[in-house]
Design a protein around this motif. Structure first.
Motif, PDB file in Angstrom:
ATOM      1  N   PHE A  69      45.401  34.149  54.691  1.00 39.35           N
ATOM      2  CA  PHE A  69      45.018  35.442  55.248  1.00 39.35           C
ATOM      3  C   PHE A  69      44.562  36.324  54.088  1.00 39.35           C
ATOM      4  O   PHE A  69      45.358  36.703  53.247  1.00 39.35           O
ATOM      5  CB  PHE A  69      46.223  36.048  55.974  1.00 39.35           C
ATOM      6  CG  PHE A  69      45.903  37.336  56.663  1.00 39.35           C
ATOM      7  CD1 PHE A  69      45.102  37.340  57.790  1.00 39.35           C
ATOM      8  CD2 PHE A  69      46.392  38.535  56.192  1.00 39.35           C
ATOM      9  CE1 PHE A  69      44.800  38.520  58.441  1.00 39.35           C
ATOM     10  CE2 PHE A  69      46.103  39.717  56.830  1.00 39.35           C
ATOM     11  CZ  PHE A  69      45.301  39.711  57.959  1.00 39.35           C
ATOM     12  N   VAL A  70      43.276  36.650  54.056  1.00 40.24           N
ATOM     13  CA  VAL A  70      42.729  37.395  52.923  1.00 40.24           C
ATOM     14  C   VAL A  70      42.180  38.764  53.312  1.00 40.24           C
ATOM     15  O   VAL A  70      41.607  39.448  52.478  1.00 40.24           O
ATOM     16  CB  VAL A  70      41.624  36.584  52.204  1.00 40.24           C
ATOM     17  CG1 VAL A  70      42.178  35.328  51.600  1.00 40.24           C
ATOM     18  CG2 VAL A  70      40.462  36.293  53.130  1.00 40.24           C
ATOM     19  N   ALA A  71      42.349  39.166  54.545  1.00 41.01           N
ATOM     20  CA  ALA A  71      41.763  40.431  55.007  1.00 41.01           C
ATOM     21  C   ALA A  71      42.230  41.618  54.171  1.00 41.01           C
ATOM     22  O   ALA A  71      41.451  42.529  53.913  1.00 41.01           O
ATOM     23  CB  ALA A  71      42.094  40.657  56.476  1.00 41.01           C
ATOM     24  N   LEU A  72      43.463  41.621  53.736  1.00 41.47           N
ATOM     25  CA  LEU A  72      43.969  42.735  52.939  1.00 41.47           C
ATOM     26  C   LEU A  72      43.668  42.565  51.454  1.00 41.47           C
ATOM     27  O   LEU A  72      43.310  43.534  50.778  1.00 41.47           O
ATOM     28  CB  LEU A  72      45.470  42.904  53.159  1.00 41.47           C
ATOM     29  CG  LEU A  72      45.887  43.231  54.589  1.00 41.47           C
ATOM     30  CD1 LEU A  72      47.393  43.277  54.714  1.00 41.47           C
ATOM     31  CD2 LEU A  72      45.270  44.545  55.034  1.00 41.47           C
ATOM     32  N   THR A  73      43.820  41.370  50.933  1.00 38.56           N
ATOM     33  CA  THR A  73      43.625  41.183  49.490  1.00 38.56           C
ATOM     34  C   THR A  73      42.166  41.290  49.072  1.00 38.56           C
ATOM     35  O   THR A  73      41.889  41.602  47.921  1.00 38.56           O
ATOM     36  CB  THR A  73      44.202  39.837  49.018  1.00 38.56           C
ATOM     37  OG1 THR A  73      43.567  38.772  49.740  1.00 38.56           O
ATOM     38  CG2 THR A  73      45.702  39.776  49.214  1.00 38.56           C
ATOM     39  N   GLY A  83      47.710  39.645  41.506  1.00 37.76           N
ATOM     40  CA  GLY A  83      49.157  39.765  41.649  1.00 37.76           C
ATOM     41  C   GLY A  83      49.643  39.323  43.013  1.00 37.76           C
ATOM     42  O   GLY A  83      50.647  38.616  43.123  1.00 37.76           O
ATOM     43  N   PHE A  84      48.936  39.721  44.058  1.00 35.73           N
ATOM     44  CA  PHE A  84      49.343  39.316  45.411  1.00 35.73           C
ATOM     45  C   PHE A  84      49.145  37.826  45.644  1.00 35.73           C
ATOM     46  O   PHE A  84      49.959  37.173  46.305  1.00 35.73           O
ATOM     47  CB  PHE A  84      48.608  40.143  46.468  1.00 35.73           C
ATOM     48  CG  PHE A  84      49.269  41.445  46.757  1.00 35.73           C
ATOM     49  CD1 PHE A  84      50.434  41.505  47.506  1.00 35.73           C
ATOM     50  CD2 PHE A  84      48.737  42.625  46.257  1.00 35.73           C
ATOM     51  CE1 PHE A  84      51.063  42.705  47.762  1.00 35.73           C
ATOM     52  CE2 PHE A  84      49.360  43.839  46.502  1.00 35.73           C
ATOM     53  CZ  PHE A  84      50.530  43.882  47.254  1.00 35.73           C
ATOM     54  N   VAL A  85      48.061  37.273  45.095  1.00 34.57           N
ATOM     55  CA  VAL A  85      47.847  35.826  45.219  1.00 34.57           C
ATOM     56  C   VAL A  85      48.948  35.083  44.470  1.00 34.57           C
ATOM     57  O   VAL A  85      49.508  34.106  44.970  1.00 34.57           O
ATOM     58  CB  VAL A  85      46.443  35.436  44.715  1.00 34.57           C
ATOM     59  CG1 VAL A  85      46.303  33.934  44.589  1.00 34.57           C
ATOM     60  CG2 VAL A  85      45.376  36.002  45.634  1.00 34.57           C
ATOM     61  N   ALA A  86      49.295  35.564  43.273  1.00 38.83           N
ATOM     62  CA  ALA A  86      50.383  34.946  42.504  1.00 38.83           C
ATOM     63  C   ALA A  86      51.699  35.034  43.271  1.00 38.83           C
ATOM     64  O   ALA A  86      52.473  34.072  43.295  1.00 38.83           O
ATOM     65  CB  ALA A  86      50.507  35.620  41.135  1.00 38.83           C
ATOM     66  N   LEU A 150      47.565  34.625  37.677  1.00 39.27           N
ATOM     67  CA  LEU A 150      47.864  35.644  36.683  1.00 39.27           C
ATOM     68  C   LEU A 150      46.885  35.593  35.510  1.00 39.27           C
ATOM     69  O   LEU A 150      46.573  36.622  34.903  1.00 39.27           O
ATOM     70  CB  LEU A 150      49.314  35.514  36.195  1.00 39.27           C
ATOM     71  CG  LEU A 150      50.365  35.805  37.266  1.00 39.27           C
ATOM     72  CD1 LEU A 150      51.765  35.574  36.709  1.00 39.27           C
ATOM     73  CD2 LEU A 150      50.230  37.219  37.804  1.00 39.27           C
ATOM     74  N   ARG A 151      46.418  34.395  35.185  1.00 42.02           N
ATOM     75  CA  ARG A 151      45.416  34.249  34.125  1.00 42.02           C
ATOM     76  C   ARG A 151      44.048  34.717  34.568  1.00 42.02           C
ATOM     77  O   ARG A 151      43.218  35.071  33.752  1.00 42.02           O
ATOM     78  CB  ARG A 151      45.311  32.764  33.730  1.00 42.02           C
ATOM     79  CG  ARG A 151      46.076  32.405  32.524  1.00 42.02           C
ATOM     80  CD  ARG A 151      45.699  31.056  31.953  1.00 42.02           C
ATOM     81  NE  ARG A 151      44.449  30.537  32.464  1.00 42.02           N
ATOM     82  CZ  ARG A 151      44.219  29.282  32.753  1.00 42.02           C
ATOM     83  NH1 ARG A 151      45.148  28.396  32.619  1.00 42.02           N
ATOM     84  NH2 ARG A 151      43.042  28.891  33.196  1.00 42.02           N
ATOM     85  N   GLY A 152      43.832  34.635  35.874  1.00 40.21           N
ATOM     86  CA  GLY A 152      42.556  35.105  36.425  1.00 40.21           C
ATOM     87  C   GLY A 152      41.433  34.102  36.347  1.00 40.21           C
ATOM     88  O   GLY A 152      40.271  34.463  36.326  1.00 40.21           O
ATOM     89  N   GLY A 153      41.770  32.810  36.347  1.00 37.03           N
ATOM     90  CA  GLY A 153      40.706  31.810  36.276  1.00 37.03           C
ATOM     91  C   GLY A 153      41.073  30.514  36.929  1.00 37.03           C
ATOM     92  O   GLY A 153      42.109  30.388  37.567  1.00 37.03           O
ATOM     93  N   GLU A 154      40.199  29.573  36.757  1.00 35.95           N
ATOM     94  CA  GLU A 154      40.408  28.221  37.282  1.00 35.95           C
ATOM     95  C   GLU A 154      41.369  27.463  36.372  1.00 35.95           C
ATOM     96  O   GLU A 154      41.487  27.754  35.195  1.00 35.95           O
ATOM     97  CB  GLU A 154      39.073  27.459  37.333  1.00 35.95           C
ATOM     98  CG  GLU A 154      38.085  28.058  38.298  1.00 35.95           C
ATOM     99  CD  GLU A 154      38.413  27.759  39.732  1.00 35.95           C
ATOM    100  OE1 GLU A 154      38.937  26.687  40.026  1.00 35.95           O
ATOM    101  OE2 GLU A 154      38.137  28.620  40.587  1.00 35.95           O
TER     102      GLU A 154
END
Length: 155
Positions: A69-73, A83-86, A150-154
């Motif tokens: 569910f990505v509507a908010l993020t 942060g929320f994905v982590a 948190l690293r922001g990458g692949e």
């Protein structure tokens, strides 16, 4: 290398399950005698394949390949989104560590009781012992997702 091993194990497991289900259908319709043991193997194989598939999906992409569910993020600034994905990956890891613990307790009970499967008469621990390790592997993949987020990458 681990990626290849996961995919190979999953492919072999799914191929074996399809072959076994097909063999059961053939014997049921050709000889009017279904192979009762196939259900036992297929149900447990399905559990293992599900756990392996979850692990494979978690390792793909920056945010994993599973439906989410990505509507908010989607509307959050990048640092907040990461942060929320982590946090989502972390909750996933905790959930599967709890599952690994409970599955380990089930395997211990099966070993202590010496329970056997109804169709093949083999120890139930044969089916339950892989589950805690696969659940723990899912947790490892989820923790990798925390790190990626948190690293922001692949990865």
């Amino acid at each position: 290398m681990l990626k290849r091993l996961e995919e190979t194990l999953l492919a072999l497991l799914l191929g074996g399950m399809v072959s076994l289900a097909f063999l059961n259908v053939l014997t049921r319709y050709l000889f009017r005698y279904p192979l009762a043991f196939t259900e036992e193997l297929l149900v447990n194989g399905f559990v293992w394949a599900t756990l392996l598939g979850i692990a494979v999906g978690l390792r793909e992409g920056a945010e994993g390949a599973h439906i989410r569910f990505v509507a908010l993020t989607e509307f959050l600034p990048t640092p907040w989104r990461r942060g929320f994905v982590a946090l989502g990956f972390l909750v996933f890891a905790v959930l599967f560590l709890v599952l690994a613990f409970l599955a380990w307790r089930q395997a211990q009970d099966d070993l202590a009781l010496g329970s056997v499967s109804p169709s093949l008469g083999i120890p139930n621990a044969f089916y339950t012992l892989p589950t805690p390790f696969l659940a723990a592997w899912v947790a490892v993949r989820a923790l990798e997702g925390v790190w990626r987020s948190l690293r922001g990458g692949e990865a």
